[in-house]
Write a protein that holds these residues in place. Structure first.
Motif, PDB file in Angstrom:
ATOM      1  N   VAL A  98       0.834  -1.212   0.000  1.00  0.00           N
ATOM      2  CA  VAL A  98       0.000   0.000   0.000  1.00  0.00           C
ATOM      3  C   VAL A  98       0.867   1.260   0.000  1.00  0.00           C
ATOM      4  O   VAL A  98       0.527   2.258  -0.633  1.00  0.00           O
ATOM      5  N   ARG A  99       2.003   1.190   0.675  1.00  0.00           N
ATOM      6  CA  ARG A  99       2.929   2.338   0.645  1.00  0.00           C
ATOM      7  C   ARG A  99       3.446   2.574  -0.774  1.00  0.00           C
ATOM      8  O   ARG A  99       3.591   3.707  -1.224  1.00  0.00           O
ATOM      9  N   LYS A 100       3.704   1.481  -1.459  1.00  0.00           N
ATOM     10  CA  LYS A 100       4.166   1.564  -2.852  1.00  0.00           C
ATOM     11  C   LYS A 100       3.082   2.218  -3.727  1.00  0.00           C
ATOM     12  O   LYS A 100       3.372   3.112  -4.529  1.00  0.00           O
ATOM     13  N   LEU A 101       1.834   1.776  -3.536  1.00  0.00           N
ATOM     14  CA  LEU A 101       0.717   2.331  -4.323  1.00  0.00           C
ATOM     15  C   LEU A 101       0.548   3.831  -4.085  1.00  0.00           C
ATOM     16  O   LEU A 101       0.349   4.604  -5.012  1.00  0.00           O
ATOM     17  N   VAL A 102       0.609   4.231  -2.811  1.00  0.00           N
ATOM     18  CA  VAL A 102       0.339   5.625  -2.455  1.00  0.00           C
ATOM     19  C   VAL A 102       1.544   6.520  -2.730  1.00  0.00           C
ATOM     20  O   VAL A 102       1.408   7.603  -3.303  1.00  0.00           O
ATOM     21  N   GLU A 103       2.742   6.054  -2.335  1.00  0.00           N
ATOM     22  CA  GLU A 103       3.912   6.929  -2.379  1.00  0.00           C
ATOM     23  C   GLU A 103       4.711   6.845  -3.683  1.00  0.00           C
ATOM     24  O   GLU A 103       5.309   7.834  -4.104  1.00  0.00           O
ATOM     25  N   SER A 104       4.703   5.677  -4.333  1.00  0.00           N
ATOM     26  CA  SER A 104       5.449   5.547  -5.601  1.00  0.00           C
ATOM     27  C   SER A 104       4.531   5.648  -6.809  1.00  0.00           C
ATOM     28  O   SER A 104       4.753   6.450  -7.713  1.00  0.00           O
ATOM     29  N   ASP A 105       3.477   4.823  -6.811  1.00  0.00           N
ATOM     30  CA  ASP A 105       2.555   4.832  -7.957  1.00  0.00           C
ATOM     31  C   ASP A 105       1.633   6.044  -7.943  1.00  0.00           C
ATOM     32  O   ASP A 105       1.110   6.428  -8.980  1.00  0.00           O
ATOM     33  N   GLU A 106       1.435   6.618  -6.756  1.00  0.00           N
ATOM     34  CA  GLU A 106       0.586   7.803  -6.586  1.00  0.00           C
ATOM     35  C   GLU A 106      -0.824   7.597  -7.154  1.00  0.00           C
ATOM     36  O   GLU A 106      -1.287   8.296  -8.045  1.00  0.00           O
ATOM     37  N   VAL A 107      -1.510   6.589  -6.597  1.00  0.00           N
ATOM     38  CA  VAL A 107      -2.879   6.289  -7.021  1.00  0.00           C
ATOM     39  C   VAL A 107      -3.861   7.284  -6.390  1.00  0.00           C
ATOM     40  O   VAL A 107      -3.585   7.884  -5.352  1.00  0.00           O
ATOM     41  N   LEU A 108      -5.013   7.453  -7.041  1.00  0.00           N
ATOM     42  CA  LEU A 108      -6.058   8.314  -6.503  1.00  0.00           C
ATOM     43  C   LEU A 108      -6.717   7.666  -5.292  1.00  0.00           C
ATOM     44  O   LEU A 108      -7.028   8.322  -4.303  1.00  0.00           O
ATOM     45  N   LEU A 109      -6.913   6.346  -5.381  1.00  0.00           N
ATOM     46  CA  LEU A 109      -7.583   5.624  -4.297  1.00  0.00           C
ATOM     47  C   LEU A 109      -7.153   4.167  -4.319  1.00  0.00           C
ATOM     48  O   LEU A 109      -6.604   3.684  -5.317  1.00  0.00           O
ATOM     49  N   VAL A 110      -7.406   3.480  -3.209  1.00  0.00           N
ATOM     50  CA  VAL A 110      -7.162   2.033  -3.125  1.00  0.00           C
ATOM     51  C   VAL A 110      -8.534   1.358  -3.128  1.00  0.00           C
ATOM     52  O   VAL A 110      -9.389   1.665  -2.302  1.00  0.00           O
ATOM     53  N   PHE A 111      -8.735   0.459  -4.070  1.00  0.00           N
ATOM     54  CA  PHE A 111     -10.047  -0.133  -4.329  1.00  0.00           C
ATOM     55  C   PHE A 111     -10.071  -1.632  -4.072  1.00  0.00           C
ATOM     56  O   PHE A 111      -9.224  -2.362  -4.583  1.00  0.00           O
ATOM     57  N   ASN A 112     -11.045  -2.090  -3.240  1.00  0.00           N
ATOM     58  CA  ASN A 112     -11.386  -3.502  -3.113  1.00  0.00           C
ATOM     59  C   ASN A 112     -10.220  -4.409  -2.717  1.00  0.00           C
ATOM     60  O   ASN A 112     -10.136  -5.549  -3.142  1.00  0.00           O
ATOM     61  N   SER A 113      -9.289  -3.893  -1.898  1.00  0.00           N
ATOM     62  CA  SER A 113      -8.225  -4.766  -1.394  1.00  0.00           C
ATOM     63  C   SER A 113      -8.847  -5.842  -0.514  1.00  0.00           C
ATOM     64  O   SER A 113      -9.803  -5.584   0.206  1.00  0.00           O
ATOM     65  N   GLN A 133     -10.051   4.223   0.933  1.00  0.00           N
ATOM     66  CA  GLN A 133      -9.905   2.766   1.025  1.00  0.00           C
ATOM     67  C   GLN A 133     -11.314   2.258   0.698  1.00  0.00           C
ATOM     68  O   GLN A 133     -12.120   1.984   1.566  1.00  0.00           O
ATOM     69  N   LEU A 134     -11.578   2.172  -0.605  1.00  0.00           N
ATOM     70  CA  LEU A 134     -12.959   2.085  -1.055  1.00  0.00           C
ATOM     71  C   LEU A 134     -13.412   0.667  -1.395  1.00  0.00           C
ATOM     72  O   LEU A 134     -12.714  -0.068  -2.090  1.00  0.00           O
ATOM     73  N   PHE A 135     -14.605   0.322  -0.908  1.00  0.00           N
ATOM     74  CA  PHE A 135     -15.261  -0.955  -1.202  1.00  0.00           C
ATOM     75  C   PHE A 135     -14.337  -2.141  -0.912  1.00  0.00           C
ATOM     76  O   PHE A 135     -14.072  -2.975  -1.776  1.00  0.00           O
ATOM     77  N   VAL A 136     -13.815  -2.187   0.319  1.00  0.00           N
ATOM     78  CA  VAL A 136     -12.893  -3.261   0.696  1.00  0.00           C
ATOM     79  C   VAL A 136     -13.559  -4.623   0.521  1.00  0.00           C
ATOM     80  O   VAL A 136     -14.762  -4.776   0.752  1.00  0.00           O
ATOM     81  N   ALA A 137     -12.771  -5.600   0.107  1.00  0.00           N
ATOM     82  CA  ALA A 137     -13.284  -6.953  -0.153  1.00  0.00           C
ATOM     83  C   ALA A 137     -13.227  -7.784   1.128  1.00  0.00           C
ATOM     84  O   ALA A 137     -12.426  -8.701   1.270  1.00  0.00           O
ATOM     85  N   THR A 138     -14.067  -7.413   2.070  1.00  0.00           N
ATOM     86  CA  THR A 138     -14.214  -8.122   3.332  1.00  0.00           C
ATOM     87  C   THR A 138     -15.512  -7.625   3.951  1.00  0.00           C
ATOM     88  O   THR A 138     -15.846  -6.449   3.810  1.00  0.00           O
ATOM     89  N   GLY A 139     -16.223  -8.509   4.601  1.00  0.00           N
ATOM     90  CA  GLY A 139     -17.494  -8.110   5.197  1.00  0.00           C
ATOM     91  C   GLY A 139     -17.390  -7.752   6.662  1.00  0.00           C
ATOM     92  O   GLY A 139     -18.407  -7.744   7.365  1.00  0.00           O
ATOM     93  N   ALA A 140     -16.192  -7.464   7.152  1.00  0.00           N
ATOM     94  CA  ALA A 140     -16.061  -7.102   8.567  1.00  0.00           C
ATOM     95  C   ALA A 140     -16.955  -5.899   8.868  1.00  0.00           C
ATOM     96  O   ALA A 140     -17.070  -4.972   8.074  1.00  0.00           O
ATOM     97  N   THR A 141     -17.560  -5.923  10.030  1.00  0.00           N
ATOM     98  CA  THR A 141     -18.526  -4.893  10.408  1.00  0.00           C
ATOM     99  C   THR A 141     -17.856  -3.533  10.591  1.00  0.00           C
ATOM    100  O   THR A 141     -18.468  -2.490  10.381  1.00  0.00           O
ATOM    101  N   LYS A 142     -16.568  -3.558  10.946  1.00  0.00           N
ATOM    102  CA  LYS A 142     -15.894  -2.305  11.310  1.00  0.00           C
ATOM    103  C   LYS A 142     -15.640  -1.352  10.147  1.00  0.00           C
ATOM    104  O   LYS A 142     -15.275  -0.208  10.361  1.00  0.00           O
ATOM    105  N   TRP A 143     -15.851  -1.797   8.906  1.00  0.00           N
ATOM    106  CA  TRP A 143     -15.624  -0.875   7.782  1.00  0.00           C
ATOM    107  C   TRP A 143     -16.725   0.187   7.718  1.00  0.00           C
ATOM    108  O   TRP A 143     -16.591   1.173   7.017  1.00  0.00           O
ATOM    109  N   ASN A 144     -17.810  -0.039   8.427  1.00  0.00           N
ATOM    110  CA  ASN A 144     -18.890   0.954   8.466  1.00  0.00           C
ATOM    111  C   ASN A 144     -18.725   1.817   9.712  1.00  0.00           C
ATOM    112  O   ASN A 144     -19.457   1.695  10.684  1.00  0.00           O
ATOM    113  N   ASP A 145     -17.714   2.684   9.673  1.00  0.00           N
ATOM    114  CA  ASP A 145     -17.415   3.566  10.809  1.00  0.00           C
ATOM    115  C   ASP A 145     -16.985   4.937  10.278  1.00  0.00           C
ATOM    116  O   ASP A 145     -15.835   5.355  10.443  1.00  0.00           O
TER     117      ASP A 145
END
Length: 409
Positions: A98-113, A133-145
């Motif tokens: 994720v550091r590579k995506l944000v700091e090197s690739d400079e993505v707009l967002l991280v999707f469905n990890s 950190q959009l539409f994460v691929a996990t149903g954990a309840t804590k993403w709705n916070d």
């Protein structure tokens, strides 16, 4: 009089010109890192290797779907650049990627990890950087916070809601059940277990005769199955990822343990779980679903299913169409495209989250009839409805009504 009219006409024209230039100034394109006039850069992390590698097809399907979108002209004229890395379902590796995506690739967002432990490991980092950190691929309840983590949003129905639905079914149909629970010893497994106990309420302590946990690093869960069978349990709640789910179904048959079997929906794939476990071993297992099963003959002439098949024919012909993960990826990719289209020319990270939190009754190709996507500034759970399914022959059969769990954020 004519001169006055001419002057008025010129004045009106000047006003109209001024209004046009002002609105043009207001409608200026706005970009954050990762977006330009021609491109939207999206980051993603998947377990293409390791114990959860069965889910790797999600990333491959998404990549294919974005190729389709690009071939059709992109999103408001911009092409999606999808950058997807392997973390082998290992949280330290997820942090590195994720550091590579944000700091090197400079993505707009991280999707469905994918995965609860991997997403947990990067949640604080992404929120501190204000990267969606959009539409994460996990149903954990804590993403709705949205209050504590305004840059993180889930997608699928949450685990606690799902397990509450199973608990309610057991209380109604098997009130004297002796229940064995097998769960993965991490946030994902514990989330399901909490919802299940909450659903059973005061009867949880007496009805659950064994809670057996396993580590994702274990090669097999066979010994856990033998231990649970020895308790005499007649109901089994199987909280496992695909590899271990297939092992459990197969081992149950080997040792002749035939409890009423509930399987969490993240392992409901016919292609990666039920078929490898042996169809004859999976009969009458109960799970739940919120999207159409491609192997179900009832959808043969369904318009959304035809569109799905046409997409795969053209962009991902080698896909295993019996794998539920392929349909899951197709659905969530449509969700992202909806959000990005809604952003218009304001491709800032803040607007991405604003649009993601403003979805109203969105019907996406592949969802079951009656299941819709809804979000708000205070509700970061896009999907919350499920239908119970039972395995018969070589496919799942739906039964009962579309249900909603009671769990919010």
């Amino acid at each position: 009089m004519l001169a006055i009219n001419l002057r008025l006409g010129a004045f009106s024209a000047a006003l109209a010109l001024l209004a046009a230039t002002s609105s043009g100034a207001l409608a200026q394109k706005k970009y954050d890192t990762g977006a330009t006039d021609t491109e939207i850069k999206i980051g993603n992390i998947m377990p293409y290797s390791g114990p959860a590698s069965a889910y790797g097809v999600i990333g491959k399907t998404e990549e294919a779907y974005f190729r389709k979108i690009n071939a059709e002209g992109g999103i408001n004229g911009r092409k999606i650049n999808f950058v997807s890395y392997d973390d082998a379902y290992s949280p330290p590796k997820t942090v590195e990627q994720v550091r590579k995506l944000v700091e090197s690739d400079e993505v707009l967002l991280v999707f469905n990890s994918l995965g609860t432990p991997p997403n947990t490991a990067i949640q604080k980092y992404l929120n501190s950087k204000k990267v969606p950190q959009l539409f994460v691929a996990t149903g954990a309840t804590k993403w709705n916070d949205p209050k504590d983590f305004p840059w993180t949003m889930g997608w699928q129905p949450n685990y606690q809601s799902e397990s509450q639905i199973y608990a309610k079914y057991i209380l109604k149909n098997n009130p004297n059940a002796k229940i064995a629970v097998l769960y993965q010893n991490d946030d994902y497994g514990k989330d399901y277990l909490k919802g299940f106990k909450d659903g059973l309420g005061t009867k949880a302590a007496s009805m659950i005769v064994i809670e057996e946990s396993y580590e994702v690093s274990e090669p097999t869960i066979d010994s856990h199955i033998v231990k649970m069978k020895a308790t005499g349990a007649d109901v089994f709640f199987n909280i496992t990822t695909p590899k271990f789910a297939a092992q459990a179904i197969k081992k149950n048959a080997e040792v002749g343990w035939k409890p009423l079997h509930f399987l969490n929906n993240v392992s409901g794939s016919i292609g990666s779980v039920m078929k490898p476990a042996g169809f004859e071993n999976g009969q009458d297992i109960i799970s739940s679903q919120y999207f159409k099963d491609p192997t179900d003959a009832q959808w043969k002439n369904d318009a959304a299913m035809k569109a799905w098949n046409e997409f795969l024919d053209k962009y991902y012909p080698e896909a295993n169409r019996a794998d539920a993960s392929v349909m899951y990826a197709y659905i969530v990719a449509q969700g992202l495209v909806h959000v990005l289209k809604a952003c218009g020319d304001d491709l800032t990270r803040a607007n991405v989250m604003k649009q993601a939190a403003s979805i109203k009754d969105l019907e996406v190709g592949g969802l079951l009839p009656g299941v819709k996507v809804n979000t708000s500034a205070t509700d970061f759970a896009p999907l919350s409805q499920l239908q119970l399914i039972r395995f018969k022959g070589e496919t799942w059969e739906r039964f009962g009504e579309i249900l909603s769990g009671d769990v919010g954020g």
